[in-house]
Write an enzyme that holds these catalytic residues in place. Structure first.
Site, short mmCIF file in Angstrom:
data_model
loop_
_atom_site.label_atom_id
_atom_site.label_comp_id
_atom_site.label_asym_id
_atom_site.label_seq_id
_atom_site.Cartn_x
_atom_site.Cartn_y
_atom_site.Cartn_z
N ASN A 128 0.83 -1.19 0.00
CA ASN A 128 0.00 0.00 0.00
C ASN A 128 0.88 1.25 0.00
OD1 ASN A 128 -1.88 1.98 0.47
ND2 ASN A 128 -2.34 1.36 2.57
N CYS A 131 -2.08 5.08 1.22
CA CYS A 131 -3.00 5.42 2.31
C CYS A 131 -3.06 6.94 2.45
CB CYS A 131 -2.57 4.80 3.63
SG CYS A 131 -3.68 5.27 4.97
N GLY A 244 -12.92 -0.33 -5.62
CA GLY A 244 -13.43 1.02 -5.44
C GLY A 244 -14.94 1.01 -5.61
#
Lengths: 303, 243
Positions: A128, A131, A244
């Site tokens: 990731n 963030c 999403g």
């Protein structure tokens, strides 16, 4: 009989459904509700080198068709994840799991991935770099092609497992970052992380979440996510995990047509804890309705 | 936790912006001090509401219409079927109460005190209750607590009902209690923390994402480590609280 199987970097998934990191813990909370082995896999809670409490509360703001969160990567740190969380995960989930990793420097990312590398159950890393809730941290990496490249290389150097880089939508051109990850050796990319957003409370006239801004997710962002998956599919050859606002089996098919090999489900799990399971159960019906015999065949079909 | 369908039996206003809803459904999974999380048409997130009362197959909740979701709830008709997650949160530990427990509820922190009072009375405890409101038109459930056999004190900030002031002003009149339980706005909880002589349990409120422990939206720090208000709470013991 329809075929929902897909292959993600050499590992076959029974179906493309992956609960997204941060909405599914380490799986065992959901295993109390249903057998989570019905999932393709899941991406476990974002893990960092050191333990993090995260941001102050309130961390949640409701929106039209979505929510803003500013959790800020709360997690017990990689050592406790290995010692306490993964043994519990193993008891309720028998498939390869996706390890979601975050950091605040290139070294952090490499350290955490190296620490997790000997965990046999980890099938993939999802790194990731996007963030939006940590100041000077994760987001900075995801918004610069150079940093995305550095993190990718550093992580690839410490593991032989497939590495997926999770990208931020909060950039001018997501395909530039996607290309940088591909060039640096990423096995795939996953997108999108949340969109930076905010709400203001009309009674207090101040931002709702303590951190002022947070990551916006939920059905409202689906068209943006779909567009970015579509663009990245044209920009890179490595597989894409699309996410999403995915909330239905129809959304999954749409995401795959845009170019996703697998699809993550995030916010929907928080509103309906059975969402991922129900989407999986509904997939055959939707496939039959749209005359799709194998999901593998439709990846990128809209191009 | 269970995901269940509940049917609205009644939904009536009982004070200024305060509504009482009774629902029929499977209540076997629900405990005193827990909350339910209700899906509302027109709102993305569920609404977490504390459990006020339980009879076999009938759940009572009391809520204040303060925002979009609860305002939609206030307009729901009898017969409407709701998607409800039940059995959420840890609930109160009634075994700690001693013989003379004191229950302190403020505003929409009053409802969870009702089922607690009922269970404690059934256990043969001598229950005292303090109910705090801003003003007389906000007040509700005094008679219901009296009908259980509890000794009831009321405070209102403007003095239109009962003791003028806060629940802690009513507390000054009560010396003899073995333990306490409280639920209400955080400033009240903090005042109760400082004004009480015994140990006790506090039920906290926080903005929640999921309500079942997955999202880490409602975390807090305690002396016993990080806790999620929705899953490890909402009830915390006095000794672990960090203000």
């Amino acid at each position: 009989m329809v075929d929902t199987k897909v292959t993600l970097s050499g590992i076959e998934l029974d179906n493309p459904i992956i609960p997204a990191s941060g909405t599914f813990g380490f799986g065992y909370e959901f295993a109390e509700l249903y057998d989570i082995n019905v999932l393709g896999t899941f991406s476990f809670k974002g893990t960092t080198k050191d333990a993090r409490f995260g941001n102050p509360t309130p961390r949640i703001a409701e929106c039209e068709s979505g929510l803003i969160n500013s959790v800020g990567l709360q997690n017990p740190g990689v050592e406790k994840v290995k010692a306490q969380e993964l043994p519990k995960l193993k008891k309720c989930f028998s498939k390869p799991v996706m390890a979601n990793v975050s950091g605040f420097s290139v070294e952090d990312y490499a350290y955490t991935c190296q620490m997790l590398n000997d965990e046999e159950q980890i099938g993939w890393f999802e790194v990731n770099i996007s963030c939006p809730n940590v100041h000077g941290g994760g987001l900075a990496f995801g918004t610069s092609a150079k940093n995305a490249e550095l993190v990718t290389k550093a992580v690839k150097a410490v593991t032989n497992k497939p590495v997926y880089i999770k990208l931020s939508p909060n950039v001018t051109d997501i395909t530039e970052i996607a290309k940088a990850c591909e060039a640096a050796g990423a096995d795939g990319i996953s997108l999108i992380n949340t969109l930076l957003g905010m709400r203001i409370d009309l009674k207090t006239k101040k931002p709702v979440v303590a951190n002022k801004m947070g990551g916006f997710s939920g059905p409202a962002i689906f068209p943006v996510a779909l567009r970015m998956v579509y663009q990245c599919y044209e920009a890179v050859k490595i597989p894409i995990i699309g996410m999403g606002g995915v909330s239905t089996a129809e959304d999954v098919v749409e995401m795959m047509l845009a170019g996703a090999t697998a699809v993550e489900v995030g916010a929907a799990n928080l509103v309906n804890p059975f969402a991922s399971k129900e989407i999986i159960e509904d997939l055959p019906r939707v496939m039959e309705k749209y005359k799709i015999s194998s999901l593998k065949d439709i990846i990128g079909g809209a191009h | 936790m269970k995901q269940l369908k509940f049917k609205i039996l009644s939904n009536v206003q009982i004070a200024d912006k305060v509504y009482k809803m009774t629902l029929s459904g499977d209540t076997t999974d629900i405990k005193c001090g827990q909350f339910v999380n209700i899906q509302i048409d027109g709102a993305y997130l569920r609404r977490p509401i504390s459990v006020c009362d339980l009879e076999q197959g009938v759940l009572t909740i009391i809520y204040k219409a303060v925002g979009k979701g609860t305002e939609i709830m206030a307009n729901l008709d009898k017969g409407t079927v709701l998607d409800v997650l039940t059995g959420l949160g840890n609930g109160y530990d009634i075994a700690q109460s001693g013989d003379k427990p004191l229950l302190i509820g403020g505003g929409v922190g009053v409802p969870p005190m009702y089922l607690l009072a009922k269970e404690l009375v059934n256990e043969g405890k001598k229950v005292t209750v303090i109910l705090g409101f801003n003003t007389k038109t906000d007040a509700f459930y005094m008679e219901e607590f009296e009908n259980l056999g509890a000794k009831v004190f009321v405070s209102t900030v403007d003095g239109t009902l009962g003791v003028k002031g806060f629940v802690t002003d009513a507390l000054k009149e009560i010396a003899d209690y073995t333990y306490f339980y409280t639920c209400g706005p955080e400033p009240m909880l903090k005042a109760v923390y400082n004004a009480t002589a015994t140990s006790g349990q506090f039920s906290f409120e926080e903005r929640m994402g999921c309500g079942f422990g997955a999202c880490m939206g409602c975390s807090c720090k305690t002396k016993y480590g990080n806790k999620r208000i929705c899953k490890d709470g909402p009830v915390l013991v006095k000794e672990e609280i960090i203000w």
